[in-house]
Design an enzyme around this catalytic site. Structure first.
Site, PDB file in Angstrom:
ATOM      1  N   CYS A 266       1.398  -1.426  -0.260  1.00  0.00           N
ATOM      2  CA  CYS A 266       0.605   0.093   0.235  1.00  0.00           C
ATOM      3  C   CYS A 266       0.981   1.278  -0.300  1.00  0.00           C
ATOM      4  CB  CYS A 266      -0.676  -0.154   1.236  1.00  0.00           C
ATOM      5  SG  CYS A 266      -2.546  -1.353   1.229  1.00  0.00           S
TER       6      CYS A 266
HETATM    7  C1  UDX Z   1      -0.562   0.118   5.153  1.00  0.00           C
HETATM    8  C2  UDX Z   1      -1.022   1.312   5.944  1.00  0.00           C
HETATM    9  O1  UDX Z   1      -0.720   1.287   7.470  1.00  0.00           O
HETATM   10  C3  UDX Z   1      -2.816   0.686   6.549  1.00  0.00           C
HETATM   11  O2  UDX Z   1      -3.657   1.602   7.313  1.00  0.00           O
HETATM   12  C4  UDX Z   1      -2.841   0.248   4.943  1.00  0.00           C
HETATM   13  O3  UDX Z   1      -4.335  -0.299   4.995  1.00  0.00           O
HETATM   14  C5  UDX Z   1      -1.772  -0.570   4.177  1.00  0.00           C
HETATM   15  O4  UDX Z   1      -0.890   0.535   4.201  1.00  0.00           O
HETATM   16  P1  UDX Z   1       1.128  -2.535   5.940  1.00  0.00           P
HETATM   17  O5  UDX Z   1       0.758  -2.428   4.184  1.00  0.00           O
HETATM   18  O6  UDX Z   1       0.375  -3.273   6.355  1.00  0.00           O
HETATM   19  O7  UDX Z   1      -0.555  -1.769   6.060  1.00  0.00           O
HETATM   20  O8  UDX Z   1       1.686  -1.837   6.700  1.00  0.00           O
HETATM   21  P2  UDX Z   1       2.798  -0.915   7.771  1.00  0.00           P
HETATM   22  O9  UDX Z   1       2.413  -1.634   8.810  1.00  0.00           O
HETATM   23  O10 UDX Z   1       2.081   0.340   7.737  1.00  0.00           O
HETATM   24  O11 UDX Z   1       4.029  -0.982   7.411  1.00  0.00           O
HETATM   25  C6  UDX Z   1       4.282  -0.305   6.233  1.00  0.00           C
HETATM   26  C7  UDX Z   1       5.821  -0.269   5.649  1.00  0.00           C
HETATM   27  O12 UDX Z   1       6.195   0.706   6.605  1.00  0.00           O
HETATM   28  C8  UDX Z   1       6.315  -1.410   6.534  1.00  0.00           C
HETATM   29  O13 UDX Z   1       7.421  -1.569   5.360  1.00  0.00           O
HETATM   30  C9  UDX Z   1       6.834  -1.592   7.284  1.00  0.00           C
HETATM   31  O14 UDX Z   1       8.417  -1.872   8.027  1.00  0.00           O
HETATM   32  C10 UDX Z   1       7.799   0.073   7.371  1.00  0.00           C
HETATM   33  N1  UDX Z   1       7.994   0.771   8.728  1.00  0.00           N
HETATM   34  C11 UDX Z   1       5.997   1.227  10.231  1.00  0.00           C
HETATM   35  C12 UDX Z   1       8.837   1.266   9.250  1.00  0.00           C
HETATM   36  O15 UDX Z   1       9.625   1.844   9.012  1.00  0.00           O
HETATM   37  N2  UDX Z   1       8.247   2.029  10.456  1.00  0.00           N
HETATM   38  C13 UDX Z   1       7.002   2.403  10.913  1.00  0.00           C
HETATM   39  O16 UDX Z   1       7.489   3.528  12.206  1.00  0.00           O
HETATM   40  C14 UDX Z   1       6.554   2.222  10.961  1.00  0.00           C
END
Ligand code: UDX
Length: 440
Positions: A266
């Site tokens: 996403c």
């Molecule tokens: C995301 C949105 O959070 C969600 O609301 C939407 O519906 C779909 O996209 P998701 O892709 O499942 O969800 O993962 P998320 O937990 O948001 O993490 C996305 C990326 O950001 C990951 O690669 C994660 O490792 C990274 N991340 C997240 C960071 O590098 N640092 C953080 O503090 C949080």
């Protein structure tokens, strides 16, 4: 109250979790997808991706006859509400591809023209603003009994079922309040305690989803930019900075974990769709472009660390721990691991990889070009450097001895900040956002 009958079209990550949770909550649910192989597996209770508890709930719902799977759109007629959850992937130039959505809408038109009772279509697929009003609604305008609403989904992989049961907000976009109310009635059947509902027009609902994901991406690129500065400053640690600023309730502590950059299905896709969508409004998207740019450059930070450790030559072996884009999933979409391994292979480096869930999926990308290890120890054996790319709990528990007893050289790069640097004093230990020690 009699429960609505549900159909869900598009059994990818969002669609399948949505179908299963509805069945678990007692709604008669029909999952529709065009992928015959996927349907065959689902009928046997097998999902094609990992999500905590999903298989368990699927099997339970199948036993209770609450869920069935088909490719036949006529089954929509047996239901009251159809959720559309087909993918809207990126085209080569970063726009969203609406091919599947358009196909589903014309199939639905053909089927629903024969329905005499009310039917509600819920667009859950992520679509850029004005898609529903300019593309979906015109195609369905002759259908008197059919209403269409936009209802973006905010669930996270690895936490999907919990997020569905406890959303922070339900956004419903509609042309008229009657349509919004129809979906509200379903949610009243679903939730014992109703979450807050925000009703908007269709385009606002569509824009909320992009703003939400772009803001999450912004927080990550922001903290990664701070992390890259911290790395240059002796004794400065981005984690302390993130903790401190996160205490300010205007900022908030979530999504401030510095790392190798955001991946997944996403955040990168939605950010790039937003950039392409706003291209037409000249000069309005420089901010979003900067967020994307920082994310793409995060890999370079890791390469720079490897270079400073002198492990970027063809005689070296690099062990990569963690391949999935984050923990608790086997999803590799936009995972940094793929970009890093490609880069290392170009340099002729020998690569060994480990991941508790995503190892098999990774084989589809690199076949025999790298070594796949089921045990962490095997992955570390003989390695000149270990790069931790995913924050799996198994890696957090690793003791220094596991590295010491297996690696050829004690070089570690912790891109997720899961190891305690003070325990690795005798190692050449580098981490995203962690400045060098006093002597450097
Ligand atoms: C995301 C949105 O959070 C969600 O609301 C939407 O519906 C779909 O996209 P998701 O892709 O499942 O969800 O993962 P998320 O937990 O948001 O993490 C996305 C990326 O950001 C990951 O690669 C994660 O490792 C990274 N991340 C997240 C960071 O590098 N640092 C953080 O503090 C949080």
């Amino acid at each position: 109250m009699k429960k609505s009958k549900i159909s869900v079209i598009g059994l990818g990550f969002v669609g399948l979790t949505l179908a299963v949770i509805n069945a678990k909550e007692g709604f008669d649910t029909i999952g529709i997808d065009s992928d015959k192989g996927k349907l065959k597996n689902l009928r046997r209770g097998k999902t094609d991706f990992y999500e905590p508890n999903l298989s368990k709930y699927l099997k339970e719902s199948m036993k209770g006859d609450k869920i069935s799977f088909t490719e036949d759109f006529n089954n929509v007629l047996k239901t009251d509400i159809t959720f559309i959850t087909v993918g809207t992937p990126s085209t080569k130039d970063g726009r969203i591809d609406l091919t599947s959505l358009k196909k589903v809408i014309s199939e639905l038109y053909n089927v629903l023209k024969n329905k005499s009772t009310n039917h509600l279509i819920v667009i859950k697929s992520t679509v850029v603003p004005t898609t529903t009003s300019q593309i979906v609604l015109p195609k369905l305008k002759n259908l008197k009994n059919v209403s269409v609403v936009v209802n973006p989904e905010f669930l996270r992989e690895g936490n999907a079922l919990k997020d569905l049961v406890k959303p922070h907000l339900i956004v419903i976009g509609c042309d008229n309040n009657k349509d919004c109310k129809a979906l509200e009635r379903y949610y009243k059947q679903f939730y014992k305690t109703m979450p807050e509902i925000l009703k908007t027009d269709n385009s606002t609902a569509e824009m909320i989803k992009y703003a939400n994901n772009a803001f999450l991406a912004t927080k990550i690129s922001f903290i990664n930019s701070i992390a890259n500065v911290c790395q240059k400053l002796p004794l400065v640690d981005v984690n302390t900075i993130a903790y401190a600023i996160g205490k300010d309730s205007r900022i908030g502590s979530q999504f401030l974990q510095a790392g190798p950059g955001f991946g997944g299905s996403c955040l990168p896709k939605d950010l790039s769709a937003l950039i392409k969508f706003t291209d037409k409004f000249h000069d309005l998207n420089s901010f979003f472009k900067a967020v994307e740019n920082v994310n793409q450059l995060q890999l370079i930070q890791i390469i720079k660390m490897l270079k400073s450790m002198k492990v970027l030559d063809s005689k070296k072996v690099i062990a990569v721990l963690g391949l999935a884009f984050k923990k608790n999933t086997d999803d590799l979409r936009e995972a940094v691991s793929i970009k890093l391994v490609k880069n290392l292979l170009k340099k002729g480096i020998q690569v060994k990889v480990h991941d508790p869930m995503a190892l098999d999926n990774f084989k589809n990308f690199f076949n025999k070009k790298i070594s796949y290890c089921k045990k962490i120890e095997d992955c570390l054996k003989g390695a000149n450097c270990c790069v931790i790319l995913t924050e799996w709990d198994d890696y957090k528990k690793l003791k220094t001895n596991v590295f010491r007893n297996n690696m050829k050289e004690l070089n570690i790069i912790d891109t997720r900040r899961i190891l305690d640097p003070t325990k690795f004093n005798e190692f050449n230990f580098k981490a995203i956002g962690l400045g060098p020690g006093k002597d450097c």
